[in-house]
Design an enzyme around this catalytic site. Sequence first.
Site, PDB file in Angstrom:
ATOM      1  N   CYS A 125       5.547  -6.592  -4.719  1.00 37.35           N
ATOM      2  CA  CYS A 125       5.582  -7.793  -4.866  1.00 37.35           C
ATOM      3  C   CYS A 125       6.870  -8.405  -4.709  1.00 37.35           C
ATOM      4  O   CYS A 125       7.011  -9.304  -4.253  1.00 37.35           O
ATOM      5  CB  CYS A 125       5.060  -8.471  -6.347  1.00 37.35           C
ATOM      6  SG  CYS A 125       5.411  -6.223  -7.602  1.00 37.35           S
TER       7      CYS A 125
ATOM      8  N   HIS B   9       8.322 -13.435 -10.483  1.00 34.76           N
ATOM      9  CA  HIS B   9       9.073 -12.822 -10.084  1.00 34.76           C
ATOM     10  C   HIS B   9      10.379 -13.267  -9.853  1.00 34.76           C
ATOM     11  O   HIS B   9      10.100 -14.282  -8.502  1.00 34.76           O
ATOM     12  CB  HIS B   9       8.836 -11.566  -9.858  1.00 34.76           C
ATOM     13  CG  HIS B   9       8.559 -10.356  -9.855  1.00 34.76           C
ATOM     14  ND1 HIS B   9       7.539 -10.048 -10.856  1.00 34.76           N
ATOM     15  CD2 HIS B   9       7.627  -9.318  -8.789  1.00 34.76           C
ATOM     16  CE1 HIS B   9       7.116  -8.979 -10.857  1.00 34.76           C
ATOM     17  NE2 HIS B   9       7.075  -8.096  -9.881  1.00 34.76           N
TER      18      HIS B   9
HETATM   19  P1  NAP Z   1      -3.920  -2.817 -14.584  1.00 36.45           P
HETATM   20  O1  NAP Z   1      -4.130  -4.681 -14.678  1.00 36.45           O
HETATM   21  O2  NAP Z   1      -3.690  -1.903 -15.314  1.00 36.45           O
HETATM   22  O3  NAP Z   1      -5.074  -2.674 -13.791  1.00 36.45           O
HETATM   23  C1  NAP Z   1      -5.336  -1.629 -13.024  1.00 36.45           C
HETATM   24  C2  NAP Z   1      -7.287  -1.649 -12.788  1.00 36.45           C
HETATM   25  O4  NAP Z   1      -7.414  -0.028 -11.882  1.00 36.45           O
HETATM   26  C3  NAP Z   1      -8.122  -1.722 -13.376  1.00 36.45           C
HETATM   27  O5  NAP Z   1      -9.301  -2.375 -12.768  1.00 36.45           O
HETATM   28  C4  NAP Z   1      -8.421  -0.453 -13.628  1.00 36.45           C
HETATM   29  O6  NAP Z   1      -9.906  -0.240 -14.495  1.00 36.45           O
HETATM   30  C5  NAP Z   1      -8.395   0.362 -12.091  1.00 36.45           C
HETATM   31  N1  NAP Z   1      -8.272   2.062 -12.575  1.00 36.45           N
HETATM   32  C6  NAP Z   1      -7.573   2.997 -12.842  1.00 36.45           C
HETATM   33  N2  NAP Z   1      -8.141   3.840 -13.106  1.00 36.45           N
HETATM   34  C7  NAP Z   1      -8.271   3.922 -12.279  1.00 36.45           C
HETATM   35  C8  NAP Z   1      -9.415   5.538 -11.716  1.00 36.45           C
HETATM   36  N3  NAP Z   1      -9.388   6.075 -11.717  1.00 36.45           N
HETATM   37  N4  NAP Z   1     -10.682   4.516 -11.119  1.00 36.45           N
HETATM   38  C9  NAP Z   1     -11.313   3.809 -10.446  1.00 36.45           C
HETATM   39  N5  NAP Z   1     -10.505   2.443 -11.411  1.00 36.45           N
HETATM   40  C10 NAP Z   1      -9.223   3.084 -12.026  1.00 36.45           C
HETATM   41  O7  NAP Z   1      -3.062  -2.902 -13.789  1.00 36.45           O
HETATM   42  P2  NAP Z   1      -2.616  -3.913 -12.069  1.00 36.45           P
HETATM   43  O8  NAP Z   1      -1.138  -4.626 -12.236  1.00 36.45           O
HETATM   44  O9  NAP Z   1      -4.487  -5.004 -11.853  1.00 36.45           O
HETATM   45  O10 NAP Z   1      -2.341  -3.653 -10.980  1.00 36.45           O
HETATM   46  C11 NAP Z   1      -2.938  -2.417  -9.922  1.00 36.45           C
HETATM   47  C12 NAP Z   1      -2.255  -1.332  -9.424  1.00 36.45           C
HETATM   48  O11 NAP Z   1      -1.905  -2.077  -7.908  1.00 36.45           O
HETATM   49  C13 NAP Z   1      -0.801  -1.169  -9.300  1.00 36.45           C
HETATM   50  O12 NAP Z   1      -0.713   0.594  -9.826  1.00 36.45           O
HETATM   51  C14 NAP Z   1      -0.327  -0.887  -8.396  1.00 36.45           C
HETATM   52  O13 NAP Z   1      -0.194  -0.223  -7.622  1.00 36.45           O
HETATM   53  C15 NAP Z   1      -0.765  -2.259  -7.903  1.00 36.45           C
HETATM   54  N6  NAP Z   1      -0.294  -3.583  -7.354  1.00 36.45           N
HETATM   55  C16 NAP Z   1       0.669  -3.385  -6.802  1.00 36.45           C
HETATM   56  C17 NAP Z   1       1.354  -4.876  -6.507  1.00 36.45           C
HETATM   57  C18 NAP Z   1       1.686  -5.198  -5.156  1.00 36.45           C
HETATM   58  O14 NAP Z   1       3.083  -5.689  -5.044  1.00 36.45           O
HETATM   59  N7  NAP Z   1       1.328  -5.868  -3.846  1.00 36.45           N
HETATM   60  C19 NAP Z   1       1.402  -6.042  -7.844  1.00 36.45           C
HETATM   61  C20 NAP Z   1       0.814  -5.125  -8.994  1.00 36.45           C
HETATM   62  C21 NAP Z   1       0.312  -3.835  -8.747  1.00 36.45           C
HETATM   63  P3  NAP Z   1     -10.029  -0.121 -16.327  1.00 36.45           P
HETATM   64  O15 NAP Z   1     -10.172  -1.344 -16.316  1.00 36.45           O
HETATM   65  O16 NAP Z   1     -11.514   0.845 -15.407  1.00 36.45           O
HETATM   66  O17 NAP Z   1      -9.534   0.908 -16.586  1.00 36.45           O
HETATM   67  C1  3JM Z   2       3.029  -1.974  -8.046  1.00 34.83           C
HETATM   68  O1  3JM Z   2      -0.259   4.354  -9.382  1.00 34.83           O
HETATM   69  C2  3JM Z   2       0.762   4.229 -10.605  1.00 34.83           C
HETATM   70  O2  3JM Z   2       2.058   4.324 -10.673  1.00 34.83           O
HETATM   71  C3  3JM Z   2       1.376   2.628 -10.133  1.00 34.83           C
HETATM   72  C4  3JM Z   2       3.008   2.023 -10.043  1.00 34.83           C
HETATM   73  C5  3JM Z   2       2.798   0.474  -9.207  1.00 34.83           C
HETATM   74  C6  3JM Z   2       2.921   0.142  -8.632  1.00 34.83           C
HETATM   75  C7  3JM Z   2       3.039   1.236  -7.854  1.00 34.83           C
HETATM   76  O3  3JM Z   2       3.289   2.128  -6.752  1.00 34.83           O
HETATM   77  O4  3JM Z   2       2.091   1.261  -6.071  1.00 34.83           O
HETATM   78  C8  3JM Z   2       3.045  -0.488 -10.625  1.00 34.83           C
HETATM   79  C9  3JM Z   2       3.518  -1.406 -10.480  1.00 34.83           C
HETATM   80  C10 3JM Z   2       2.983  -1.004  -7.712  1.00 34.83           C
HETATM   81  C11 3JM Z   2       3.656  -1.145  -6.871  1.00 34.83           C
HETATM   82  O5  3JM Z   2       3.045  -2.330  -6.140  1.00 34.83           O
HETATM   83  O6  3JM Z   2       4.473  -0.639  -5.745  1.00 34.83           O
END
Ligand code: NAP
Ligand code: 3JM
Length: 340
Positions: free
Chosen positions: A133, A246
């Site tokens: 992000c 952010h």
């Molecule tokens: P979040 O609100 O904690 O949501 C996590 C999601 O992943 C929930 O739907 C969760 O399902 C699911 N999940 C976790 N473990 C799983 C598994 N073993 N099998 C299937 N589904 C699973 O987190 P978020 O903020 O949405 O972010 C999720 C991920 O996206 C981060 O960890 C990061 O890698 C990425 N991300 C990327 C950006 C970016 O900049 N591009 C920004 C933010 C996040 P449940 O409801 O079942 O727990």
């Molecule tokens: C944003 O699996 C994890 O620990 C996810 C950590 C995480 C990430 C990532 O490294 O994918 C949390 C929030 C990010 C990201 O976009 O890099």
Amino acid sequence: MKKKAYNVAIVGATGVVGKEFIKILEERKFPVGELRLLASERSAGSRIEFKGVYEPVRLLDEETFEGVDIALFSPGASVSAVYAPKAAKAGCIVVDNTSQFRMDPDVPLVVPEVNPGAIAGYKKKNIIANPNCSTIQMVVALKPLHDKYRIKRIVVSTYQSVSGAGKEAMEELSEQVRKLFNMQEPESKVFPHRIAFNCLPQIDSFLDNGYTKEEMKMVNETRKIFGDDSVMVTATTVRVPVFVSHSESVNIETEKPCTPEAAKKLLSKAPGVTLMDDPQKGIYPMPVDAANQDDVFVGRIRKDESIENGLNMWIVSDNLRKGAALNAVQIAEVLIKDYI
Ligand code: NAP
Ligand code: 3JM
């Protein structure tokens, strides 16, 4: 012949990024045929509304990707590591939001306003990575300046909202504020220290070089997206008690001289950028205004008087939209327009 509609899977559909995916697909009228919502056993069986219908959330498993054209992944890096290749093998194109594949030379890392041409490289692995992000909003604002004046060095400090760490992180900030107002001791489970009324100079874990992984994501991803390893980048990433959006204080040194006026003129026409720069009238970007908006907002553009060719600026964007779900949906839009 072009399909009229595409089957889309959302992996991590119940998370803050996943829910934003669902909203944005509906808002932008993405031609969705079947929508397959996937999460862990914690949420399987619940329902989420899409176009007036409550769609079931299913358990992510091996069979899940048959018949899916595009899979939007945001379940965390370790889950993407296992399931994105399975989805790609089943024939769908994966747009992955985690850090898992971003630096893989066979996976394009794409911001459509900056390097749309890179999308063509998806054919090697059927995976496209969405950048971090903080990287996305910075490169959207800096690309026009890099093209015209060549950026030699970027020094960035971030002020990142808690939603970047997911739904539990948002709940932790709310709960800590509630407890503090009730004279109770707040608990920290998601963040390494109290986040309420505090700032944490740590996002993700520390590496041997003293930087955090989040900081090195900004360094490495920026160079990959610009396709230019000569750009020097140094970052300090900080978590602040803001819910969404952010902010970044960005200093650049350019090869060719660029006045603040020229930078403002260029950015006022740049795709995906809104210039908000009239500080005497109190006009500059702020997280509360950027939340729920699509653009990257830029203001406080001024000369860095300590060097010959330097500028300072302040860049703000909604981390769940342009920083995550919107950028990925824009990639999917290019895919269906130009590739599938
Ligand atoms: P979040 O609100 O904690 O949501 C996590 C999601 O992943 C929930 O739907 C969760 O399902 C699911 N999940 C976790 N473990 C799983 C598994 N073993 N099998 C299937 N589904 C699973 O987190 P978020 O903020 O949405 O972010 C999720 C991920 O996206 C981060 O960890 C990061 O890698 C990425 N991300 C990327 C950006 C970016 O900049 N591009 C920004 C933010 C996040 P449940 O409801 O079942 O727990
Ligand atoms: C944003 O699996 C994890 O620990 C996810 C950590 C995480 C990430 C990532 O490294 O994918 C949390 C929030 C990010 C990201 O976009 O890099």
